[in-house]
Design an enzyme around this catalytic site. Sequence first.
Site, PDB file in Angstrom:
ATOM      1  N   ASP A   1      -2.791   8.727  10.945  1.00 21.11           N
ATOM      2  CA  ASP A   1      -3.397   7.182  10.539  1.00 21.11           C
ATOM      3  C   ASP A   1      -4.097   7.091  11.855  1.00 21.11           C
ATOM      4  OD1 ASP A   1      -1.572   5.328   7.861  1.00 21.11           O
ATOM      5  OD2 ASP A   1      -3.125   4.443   9.479  1.00 21.11           O
TER       6      ASP A   1
ATOM      7  N   GLY B   1      -2.406   0.313   8.400  1.00 23.90           N
ATOM      8  CA  GLY B   1      -1.212   0.917   8.959  1.00 23.90           C
ATOM      9  C   GLY B   1      -0.248   0.064  10.024  1.00 23.90           C
TER      10      GLY B   1
ATOM     11  N   TYR C   1     -14.260   3.601  -5.698  1.00 22.15           N
ATOM     12  CA  TYR C   1     -12.728   4.164  -5.498  1.00 22.15           C
ATOM     13  C   TYR C   1     -12.571   4.766  -6.192  1.00 22.15           C
ATOM     14  CZ  TYR C   1      -8.188   3.510  -5.057  1.00 22.15           C
ATOM     15  OH  TYR C   1      -6.297   3.312  -5.121  1.00 22.15           O
TER      16      TYR C   1
ATOM     17  N   ASN D   1       0.676   0.294 -10.447  1.00 26.92           N
ATOM     18  CA  ASN D   1       0.467  -0.793  -9.744  1.00 26.92           C
ATOM     19  C   ASN D   1       1.214  -0.666  -8.511  1.00 26.92           C
ATOM     20  OD1 ASN D   1      -1.875  -1.568 -10.940  1.00 26.92           O
ATOM     21  ND2 ASN D   1      -1.354  -3.126  -9.262  1.00 26.92           N
TER      22      ASN D   1
HETATM   23  N1  LIG Z   1      -0.897   0.837  -3.405  1.00 21.89           N
HETATM   24  C1  LIG Z   1      -1.099   0.500  -4.508  1.00 21.89           C
HETATM   25  O1  LIG Z   1      -0.676   0.304  -5.867  1.00 21.89           O
HETATM   26  C2  LIG Z   1      -1.338   2.236  -5.244  1.00 21.89           C
HETATM   27  C3  LIG Z   1      -2.479   2.582  -6.071  1.00 21.89           C
HETATM   28  C4  LIG Z   1      -2.520   3.774  -6.659  1.00 21.89           C
HETATM   29  C5  LIG Z   1      -3.066   4.845  -5.876  1.00 21.89           C
HETATM   30  N2  LIG Z   1      -2.624   4.091  -4.312  1.00 21.89           N
HETATM   31  C6  LIG Z   1      -3.059   4.767  -2.863  1.00 21.89           C
HETATM   32  O2  LIG Z   1      -1.524   5.255  -2.276  1.00 21.89           O
HETATM   33  C7  LIG Z   1      -2.285   5.768  -1.019  1.00 21.89           C
HETATM   34  C8  LIG Z   1      -1.534   4.702   0.193  1.00 21.89           C
HETATM   35  O3  LIG Z   1      -1.537   3.403   0.116  1.00 21.89           O
HETATM   36  P1  LIG Z   1      -1.160   2.372  -0.360  1.00 21.89           P
HETATM   37  O4  LIG Z   1      -0.730   1.077  -0.916  1.00 21.89           O
HETATM   38  O5  LIG Z   1       0.316   3.089   0.788  1.00 21.89           O
HETATM   39  O6  LIG Z   1      -2.025   1.549   1.412  1.00 21.89           O
HETATM   40  P2  LIG Z   1      -1.613   1.375   2.805  1.00 21.89           P
HETATM   41  O7  LIG Z   1      -3.103   1.036   3.290  1.00 21.89           O
HETATM   42  O8  LIG Z   1      -0.727   0.971   3.278  1.00 21.89           O
HETATM   43  O9  LIG Z   1      -1.994   2.631   3.486  1.00 21.89           O
HETATM   44  C9  LIG Z   1      -2.882   3.888   3.331  1.00 21.89           C
HETATM   45  C10 LIG Z   1      -2.752   4.055   5.186  1.00 21.89           C
HETATM   46  O10 LIG Z   1      -4.044   4.536   5.612  1.00 21.89           O
HETATM   47  C11 LIG Z   1      -4.766   4.653   7.276  1.00 21.89           C
HETATM   48  N3  LIG Z   1      -5.926   4.773   6.725  1.00 21.89           N
HETATM   49  C12 LIG Z   1      -7.082   4.102   6.509  1.00 21.89           C
HETATM   50  N4  LIG Z   1      -8.270   4.751   6.709  1.00 21.89           N
HETATM   51  C13 LIG Z   1      -7.832   5.975   8.073  1.00 21.89           C
HETATM   52  C14 LIG Z   1      -8.840   6.864   8.012  1.00 21.89           C
HETATM   53  N5  LIG Z   1      -9.720   6.819   8.131  1.00 21.89           N
HETATM   54  N6  LIG Z   1      -8.127   7.399   9.223  1.00 21.89           N
HETATM   55  C15 LIG Z   1      -6.956   7.061   9.196  1.00 21.89           C
HETATM   56  N7  LIG Z   1      -5.897   6.664   8.386  1.00 21.89           N
HETATM   57  C16 LIG Z   1      -6.592   6.459   7.528  1.00 21.89           C
HETATM   58  C17 LIG Z   1      -4.191   3.081   7.010  1.00 21.89           C
HETATM   59  O11 LIG Z   1      -4.120   3.096   8.597  1.00 21.89           O
HETATM   60  C18 LIG Z   1      -2.669   2.781   6.534  1.00 21.89           C
HETATM   61  O12 LIG Z   1      -1.626   3.393   6.718  1.00 21.89           O
HETATM   62  C19 LIG Z   1      -3.676   5.439  -0.864  1.00 21.89           C
HETATM   63  O13 LIG Z   1      -4.379   6.926  -1.730  1.00 21.89           O
HETATM   64  C20 LIG Z   1      -3.885   4.440  -2.566  1.00 21.89           C
HETATM   65  O14 LIG Z   1      -5.591   4.863  -2.259  1.00 21.89           O
HETATM   66  C21 LIG Z   1      -2.197   2.847  -4.378  1.00 21.89           C
END
Ligand SMILES: NC(=O)c1ccc[n+]([C@@H]2O[C@H](COP(=O)([O-])OP(=O)(O)OC[C@H]3O[C@@H](n4cnc5c(N)ncnc54)[C@H](O)[C@@H]3O)[C@@H](O)[C@H]2O)c1
Length: 312
Positions: free
Chosen positions: A32, A37, A143, A172
């Site tokens: 990460d 995060g 996205y 969501n």
């Molecule tokens: N939260 C939702 O409602 C939802 C819905 C559908 C899909 N998702 C998917 O689930 C996954 C996690 O989402 P989340 O809500 O936990 O978001 P989040 O932002 O809490 O987690 C994403 C993590 O990825 C890390 N990150 C971002 N860019 C990076 C990079 N270039 N290199 C390394 N690490 C990187 C961030 O630091 C973070 O810890 C994502 O792929 C998101 O698209 C989430």
Amino acid sequence: MRILVSGGAGFIGSHTVDALVARGCHEVSVLDDLSSGKREQVNGAARFHRVDLREAGAVAAAIERERPEVIFHFAAQMDVRRSVADPAFDAGVNLVGFLNLMESARRVGLRRVVFSSTGGAIYGEQEQFPCDESHRCRPVSPYGVAKLATESYLFFYRTEYGIDYAALRYANVYGPRQDPHGEAGVVAIFCGRILEGRAATIFGDGEQTRDYIYVGDVVRANLAALETEASGIFNVGTGIETSVNALWAQLAEVSGANAPPVRAARRAGEQMRSAISSALAAAKIGWRPEVTLRDGLARTFRYFAEHEASSA
Ligand SMILES: NC(=O)c1ccc[n+]([C@@H]2O[C@H](COP(=O)([O-])OP(=O)(O)OC[C@H]3O[C@@H](n4cnc5c(N)ncnc54)[C@H](O)[C@@H]3O)[C@@H](O)[C@H]2O)c1
């Protein structure tokens, strides 16, 4: 099993790492860049690599060190509006970053990927409610395009290299640890506003709907996808449409908030309705949502209230 979790310092990733560690039979590592995060959310039993997915050399070094058999891929640029404003940045993280991971990991024995896709942005405006996985995908944001392309890349890696995958199209997701200051995550944003004593903002008439799924249910789906070795694409949602107005009303009830929300103009390009059927996940991986919206909202609000009390 050796499991690497990209994005394991984030909201869904960190809960999944906790659950994998709790199983007691996995060697878990996290990759990460901490862009959204938090280091303190990374389970102490997991090795941590602070690496940006766009840095191919650094990704390769971490993969060489960990030699994962399974990757949970959560790391993403997940701000839909940023993806519209800067599609190249979005593709840099969400496509090139993913390929950096795969190109390193396929060389050291990767067998399986569990990918966090989306059941919202990937379908675009839906024609059936709830919709299943065969619904046409017409993403209207870079996205969503990147999520769909990643699913296609996974198909390619399975065909070419025999690396199996489950792409989970989440609805969501809400729950503890979601960023209350982020662009997405209306439940966390509302909780943050309530605790700050500020009015929440509802855009448009508030009748736009979403399918809200509790993070604990999503973690169970992630583990089921690992343990059943399910293959393919699965929706992970409740199938229930809830309007923002109804969500606010339930949250106000469980939190005791009494300040009425502020109304603002509808946001351009916002999807009007979304709800996905998880019948396939029920049939193939034995997964069904268990936490009701009311219960999930109560748990989430309690978490934010306690968190705020302990950090005050
Ligand atoms: N939260 C939702 O409602 C939802 C819905 C559908 C899909 N998702 C998917 O689930 C996954 C996690 O989402 P989340 O809500 O936990 O978001 P989040 O932002 O809490 O987690 C994403 C993590 O990825 C890390 N990150 C971002 N860019 C990076 C990079 N270039 N290199 C390394 N690490 C990187 C961030 O630091 C973070 O810890 C994502 O792929 C998101 O698209 C989430």
